[in-house]
Design a protein around this motif. Structure first.
Motif, PDB file in Angstrom:
ATOM      1  N   ALA A 231       4.048  -4.386   8.752  1.00  0.00           N
ATOM      2  CA  ALA A 231       4.104  -4.583  10.206  1.00  0.00           C
ATOM      3  C   ALA A 231       5.270  -3.803  10.803  1.00  0.00           C
ATOM      4  O   ALA A 231       6.326  -3.666  10.172  1.00  0.00           O
ATOM      5  CB  ALA A 231       4.260  -6.067  10.531  1.00  0.00           C
ATOM      6  N   ASP A 232       5.063  -3.332  12.027  1.00  0.00           N
ATOM      7  CA  ASP A 232       6.150  -2.608  12.687  1.00  0.00           C
ATOM      8  C   ASP A 232       7.091  -3.589  13.381  1.00  0.00           C
ATOM      9  O   ASP A 232       6.916  -4.807  13.302  1.00  0.00           O
ATOM     10  CB  ASP A 232       5.601  -1.549  13.641  1.00  0.00           C
TER      11      ASP A 232
ATOM     12  N   GLN B 110      11.189   1.023  -1.614  1.00  0.00           N
ATOM     13  CA  GLN B 110      11.066   2.052  -2.651  1.00  0.00           C
ATOM     14  C   GLN B 110      11.112   1.430  -4.044  1.00  0.00           C
ATOM     15  O   GLN B 110      10.361   1.817  -4.933  1.00  0.00           O
ATOM     16  CB  GLN B 110      12.169   3.110  -2.513  1.00  0.00           C
ATOM     17  N   GLU B 111      11.970   0.453  -4.217  1.00  0.00           N
ATOM     18  CA  GLU B 111      12.048  -0.258  -5.485  1.00  0.00           C
ATOM     19  C   GLU B 111      10.722  -0.964  -5.788  1.00  0.00           C
ATOM     20  O   GLU B 111      10.240  -0.958  -6.922  1.00  0.00           O
ATOM     21  CB  GLU B 111      13.198  -1.263  -5.426  1.00  0.00           C
TER      22      GLU B 111
ATOM     23  N   PHE C  64      -2.057  -2.564  -2.627  1.00  0.00           N
ATOM     24  CA  PHE C  64      -0.636  -2.919  -2.515  1.00  0.00           C
ATOM     25  C   PHE C  64       0.214  -1.644  -2.535  1.00  0.00           C
ATOM     26  O   PHE C  64       1.164  -1.499  -1.763  1.00  0.00           O
ATOM     27  CB  PHE C  64      -0.264  -3.863  -3.652  1.00  0.00           C
ATOM     28  N   ILE C  65      -0.143  -0.691  -3.387  1.00  0.00           N
ATOM     29  CA  ILE C  65       0.570   0.593  -3.442  1.00  0.00           C
ATOM     30  C   ILE C  65       0.394   1.348  -2.134  1.00  0.00           C
ATOM     31  O   ILE C  65       1.366   1.875  -1.568  1.00  0.00           O
ATOM     32  CB  ILE C  65       0.097   1.425  -4.649  1.00  0.00           C
ATOM     33  N   GLU C  66      -0.838   1.414  -1.632  1.00  0.00           N
ATOM     34  CA  GLU C  66      -1.114   2.113  -0.374  1.00  0.00           C
ATOM     35  C   GLU C  66      -0.335   1.478   0.785  1.00  0.00           C
ATOM     36  O   GLU C  66       0.263   2.180   1.608  1.00  0.00           O
ATOM     37  CB  GLU C  66      -2.620   2.080  -0.090  1.00  0.00           C
ATOM     38  N   LEU C  67      -0.344   0.154   0.843  1.00  0.00           N
ATOM     39  CA  LEU C  67       0.400  -0.573   1.880  1.00  0.00           C
ATOM     40  C   LEU C  67       1.891  -0.242   1.793  1.00  0.00           C
ATOM     41  O   LEU C  67       2.548   0.014   2.804  1.00  0.00           O
ATOM     42  CB  LEU C  67       0.164  -2.071   1.687  1.00  0.00           C
ATOM     43  N   THR C  68       2.435  -0.227   0.575  1.00  0.00           N
ATOM     44  CA  THR C  68       3.860   0.039   0.378  1.00  0.00           C
ATOM     45  C   THR C  68       4.212   1.464   0.773  1.00  0.00           C
ATOM     46  O   THR C  68       5.235   1.705   1.429  1.00  0.00           O
ATOM     47  CB  THR C  68       4.252  -0.241  -1.091  1.00  0.00           C
ATOM     48  N   ARG C  69       3.377   2.413   0.408  1.00  0.00           N
ATOM     49  CA  ARG C  69       3.625   3.817   0.798  1.00  0.00           C
ATOM     50  C   ARG C  69       3.610   3.971   2.321  1.00  0.00           C
ATOM     51  O   ARG C  69       4.444   4.685   2.885  1.00  0.00           O
ATOM     52  CB  ARG C  69       2.598   4.736   0.149  1.00  0.00           C
ATOM     53  N   LEU C  70       2.668   3.323   2.974  1.00  0.00           N
ATOM     54  CA  LEU C  70       2.607   3.368   4.434  1.00  0.00           C
ATOM     55  C   LEU C  70       3.882   2.780   5.037  1.00  0.00           C
ATOM     56  O   LEU C  70       4.462   3.351   5.968  1.00  0.00           O
ATOM     57  CB  LEU C  70       1.384   2.597   4.938  1.00  0.00           C
TER      58      LEU C  70
ATOM     59  N   GLU D  81       6.747   5.248   4.600  1.00  0.00           N
ATOM     60  CA  GLU D  81       6.569   6.417   5.470  1.00  0.00           C
ATOM     61  C   GLU D  81       6.867   6.092   6.934  1.00  0.00           C
ATOM     62  O   GLU D  81       7.508   6.861   7.640  1.00  0.00           O
ATOM     63  CB  GLU D  81       5.138   6.929   5.334  1.00  0.00           C
ATOM     64  N   LYS D  82       6.417   4.931   7.394  1.00  0.00           N
ATOM     65  CA  LYS D  82       6.540   4.573   8.813  1.00  0.00           C
ATOM     66  C   LYS D  82       7.695   3.613   9.104  1.00  0.00           C
ATOM     67  O   LYS D  82       7.881   3.205  10.242  1.00  0.00           O
ATOM     68  CB  LYS D  82       5.239   3.926   9.296  1.00  0.00           C
ATOM     69  N   ASP D  83       8.453   3.229   8.069  1.00  0.00           N
ATOM     70  CA  ASP D  83       9.553   2.268   8.193  1.00  0.00           C
ATOM     71  C   ASP D  83       9.066   0.924   8.728  1.00  0.00           C
ATOM     72  O   ASP D  83       9.690   0.317   9.591  1.00  0.00           O
ATOM     73  CB  ASP D  83      10.700   2.824   9.049  1.00  0.00           C
ATOM     74  N   PHE D  84       7.944   0.450   8.178  1.00  0.00           N
ATOM     75  CA  PHE D  84       7.428  -0.870   8.511  1.00  0.00           C
ATOM     76  C   PHE D  84       8.039  -1.895   7.563  1.00  0.00           C
ATOM     77  O   PHE D  84       8.476  -1.558   6.465  1.00  0.00           O
ATOM     78  CB  PHE D  84       5.899  -0.929   8.349  1.00  0.00           C
TER      79      PHE D  84
END
Length: 128
Positions: free
Chosen positions: A24-25, A82-83, A107-113, A116-119
């Protein structure tokens, strides 16, 4: 709240323990919503992939505190995304069920997003 992407791995497990993980932003708009049955989470994190006490981040928290076993107030905010990603990438679920593979990949895709977007990444028990 607006949900941009939803992955629901809880269907068919209604009434059993589950969790939701969101990216979430700062305005609390949910850009990724992952809902999962507790069993999928346990199938991955009950078998840590770290070697020689090298567990860090979310995996270490799960092992030491039993985050999902003992519950927590409202939600848990991942302090180091990142951890978390580094932890998630250690797991090989290629021989697991399609649902477990989809859970980990989501979960990986969510974490990468989120990186990337600082959510924020928030995890909570699902009350359904």
């Amino acid at each position: 709240k607006i949900i941009m992407k939803l992955v629901d791995l809880y269907k068919g497990y209604e009434g059993e323990p589950g969790y939701f993980i969101v990216a979430a932003d700062k305005e609390e708009i949910v850009h990724y919503y992952l809902k999962a049955w507790e069993g999928f989470v346990e199938d991955i994190f009950d078998k840590p992939q770290c070697i020689n006490d090298a567990c860090k981040g979310f995996t270490l928290l799960y092992i030491e505190c039993g985050l999902f076993e003992h519950g927590f107030d409202n939600f848990y905010k991942i302090p180091d995304k990142q951890e978390l990603l580094d932890d998630l990438l250690l797991y090989d679920v290629s021989k697991e069920s399609e649902e477990i593979q989809l859970f980990l990949n989501s979960f990986i895709e969510l974490t990468r997003l989120a990186i990337e977007k600082d959510f924020d990444i928030l995890i909570a028990e699902d009350e359904d």
